[in-house]
Design a protein around this motif. Sequence first.
Motif, PDB file in Angstrom:
ATOM      1  N   CYS A  43      -2.200 -64.789-115.003  1.00 16.11           N
ATOM      2  CA  CYS A  43      -0.754 -64.263-115.148  1.00 16.11           C
ATOM      3  C   CYS A  43      -0.770 -63.051-114.930  1.00 16.11           C
ATOM      4  O   CYS A  43       0.838 -62.337-114.617  1.00 16.11           O
ATOM      5  CB  CYS A  43      -0.712 -64.213-116.810  1.00 16.11           C
ATOM      6  N   HIS A  57       6.162 -60.059-120.624  1.00 12.54           N
ATOM      7  CA  HIS A  57       4.562 -61.233-120.464  1.00 12.54           C
ATOM      8  C   HIS A  57       5.140 -62.725-119.781  1.00 12.54           C
ATOM      9  O   HIS A  57       5.716 -62.717-119.965  1.00 12.54           O
ATOM     10  CB  HIS A  57       4.375 -61.677-121.900  1.00 12.54           C
ATOM     11  N   CYS A  58       3.231 -62.992-119.603  1.00 13.77           N
ATOM     12  CA  CYS A  58       3.487 -63.991-118.703  1.00 13.77           C
ATOM     13  C   CYS A  58       3.056 -65.265-119.353  1.00 13.77           C
ATOM     14  O   CYS A  58       2.052 -65.221-120.202  1.00 13.77           O
ATOM     15  CB  CYS A  58       3.107 -63.743-117.429  1.00 13.77           C
ATOM     16  N   ILE A  59       3.896 -66.351-119.926  1.00 13.74           N
ATOM     17  CA  ILE A  59       3.554 -67.370-120.454  1.00 13.74           C
ATOM     18  C   ILE A  59       3.463 -68.013-119.930  1.00 13.74           C
ATOM     19  O   ILE A  59       3.665 -68.980-119.518  1.00 13.74           O
ATOM     20  CB  ILE A  59       4.228 -67.899-121.984  1.00 13.74           C
ATOM     21  N   LYS A 208       8.940 -58.320-123.724  1.00 10.84           N
ATOM     22  CA  LYS A 208       8.266 -58.209-124.546  1.00 10.84           C
ATOM     23  C   LYS A 208       9.101 -58.526-126.443  1.00 10.84           C
ATOM     24  O   LYS A 208       8.332 -59.604-127.351  1.00 10.84           O
ATOM     25  CB  LYS A 208       7.233 -56.657-124.701  1.00 10.84           C
ATOM     26  N   LEU A 211      10.302 -61.959-126.715  1.00 12.04           N
ATOM     27  CA  LEU A 211       9.292 -62.797-127.900  1.00 12.04           C
ATOM     28  C   LEU A 211       8.981 -62.563-129.271  1.00 12.04           C
ATOM     29  O   LEU A 211       8.818 -63.333-129.859  1.00 12.04           O
ATOM     30  CB  LEU A 211       8.274 -62.754-126.438  1.00 12.04           C
ATOM     31  N   LEU A 225       6.998 -70.691-127.232  1.00 12.01           N
ATOM     32  CA  LEU A 225       6.474 -70.147-126.482  1.00 12.01           C
ATOM     33  C   LEU A 225       6.377 -68.937-126.903  1.00 12.01           C
ATOM     34  O   LEU A 225       4.840 -68.621-126.794  1.00 12.01           O
ATOM     35  CB  LEU A 225       7.727 -69.545-125.285  1.00 12.01           C
ATOM     36  N   GLN A 228       2.609 -69.939-128.126  1.00 14.04           N
ATOM     37  CA  GLN A 228       1.263 -70.299-126.813  1.00 14.04           C
ATOM     38  C   GLN A 228       1.005 -69.004-126.367  1.00 14.04           C
ATOM     39  O   GLN A 228       0.316 -68.834-126.138  1.00 14.04           O
ATOM     40  CB  GLN A 228       2.265 -71.175-125.958  1.00 14.04           C
ATOM     41  N   HIS A 229       1.665 -67.704-126.628  1.00 19.12           N
ATOM     42  CA  HIS A 229       1.564 -66.389-126.192  1.00 19.12           C
ATOM     43  C   HIS A 229       0.902 -65.518-127.693  1.00 19.12           C
ATOM     44  O   HIS A 229      -0.219 -65.108-126.826  1.00 19.12           O
ATOM     45  CB  HIS A 229       2.682 -66.008-126.153  1.00 19.12           C
ATOM     46  N   SER A 230       0.702 -66.024-128.848  1.00 17.75           N
ATOM     47  CA  SER A 230       0.455 -65.655-129.630  1.00 17.75           C
ATOM     48  C   SER A 230      -0.740 -65.996-129.481  1.00 17.75           C
ATOM     49  O   SER A 230      -2.547 -65.315-129.683  1.00 17.75           O
ATOM     50  CB  SER A 230       0.720 -65.531-131.229  1.00 17.75           C
ATOM     51  N   ALA A 233      -2.733 -64.372-126.925  1.00 17.43           N
ATOM     52  CA  ALA A 233      -3.145 -63.127-126.621  1.00 17.43           C
ATOM     53  C   ALA A 233      -4.693 -63.064-128.018  1.00 17.43           C
ATOM     54  O   ALA A 233      -5.631 -62.087-127.444  1.00 17.43           O
ATOM     55  CB  ALA A 233      -2.079 -62.258-127.153  1.00 17.43           C
ATOM     56  N   TRP A 238      -6.078 -71.221-123.391  1.00 17.18           N
ATOM     57  CA  TRP A 238      -4.302 -72.456-124.094  1.00 17.18           C
ATOM     58  C   TRP A 238      -4.644 -72.550-125.062  1.00 17.18           C
ATOM     59  O   TRP A 238      -5.547 -73.091-125.740  1.00 17.18           O
ATOM     60  CB  TRP A 238      -4.334 -72.906-122.901  1.00 17.18           C
TER      61      TRP A 238
END
Length: 369
Positions: A43, A57-59, A208, A211, A225, A228-230, A233, A238
């Motif tokens: 990422c 962010h890259c998700i 950012k 999102l 997403l 997915q991101h939370s 992080a 995953w």
Amino acid sequence: MSTAAPILLTPGPLTTSARTRQAMMVDWGSWDDRFNQLTASTCAQLLAILNGAESHHCIPLQGSGTFAVEAAIGTLVPRDGKVLVLINGAYGKRLAKICEVLGRTFSTFATAEDEPTTAADVDRLLHADPAITHVALIHCETSTGILNPLPQIAEVVKRHGKRLIVDAMSSFGALPIDARQVPFEALIAASGKCLEGVPGMGFVFAEKQALAAAQGNCHSLAMDLFEQHSYMAKTGQWRFTPPTHVVAALHEALLHYHEEGGLPARHQRYANNCQALLDGMAELGLRSFLPAAIQAPIIVTFHAPKDPRYQFKAFYERVKAKGFILYPGKLTQVETFRVGCIGHVDIAEMQAAVAAVAQVLQEMEVLDI
Ligand SMILES: *Cc1c(COP(=O)(O)O)cnc(C)c1O
């Protein structure tokens, strides 16, 4: 006749290096720290390609590229938002279909398949309809290979205070896009295109703040997403079973990408491939559908020969027997076929493909080009 694996001259899946395929010979546990580092490093490298680490962010998301496009629209467009979809080919139509299926209000603006959308078009459309919140654009429309003017359109969208979602699936990594200069809310690409990984995951560069404000927008559990991101992080993992081998292959493909010289080198190799292809086919009398000025060095659409002895299926099978996989045309009005310039190939392969096409046309006694 070639017995080796054929060379894929298609828009993905495409020909990968032995080294990238070799990276898949390990089974990774999804809890394994080393795998989580692989994801994080992948990422970070993806973000660096467009100078996006500060702003986006890259998700990553499991699935093909379309899954990531659908996830981006579903997550970032609020349920009362309205999307202006810019269309000049099949992938643009797919964006509209996604909005329809997700129940997002949208309008469309279509130009001919050989006509880029212009910033002036977008300016006029945004003036005319203040309800629009988002504009969705295909950067390189892979159904022909046409390049739409992303920086100019992004500028206009920003000037109107609207948000831009870019499907850069077939251009990211090969055509320059700089997040510090080109404002976008989301940009979407995938593992198996110009980065020369294997297919199986998409990724979304999401602004950012946008999102952070997107919690609860999404219609779907798995395609969300924000979630997915939370989760990633928080845990480094995953959210659901990761495509471990695909991530490992992409990580290796990125190392290779940097060794080759990064984006400028990738761009140059594809540009050389495209020129070798255009020159060789022109010598055979095969005309490309797009004028050079709007042709991206990704995939080229050629007019099919007029001779009734030409049939795509037979042509395809014969070229394949000589070691090259071509791609059918995707135009409704004119008979065409397509040849990709991307993947782990250079001008030697392009010239060999042109030689194979020449032989096949001769074998089929196709004279009226
Ligand atoms: C390849 C591609 C996609 C994704 O297609 P999938 O079949 O889902 O991988 C989306 N948009 C464009 C412009 C593409 O070239």
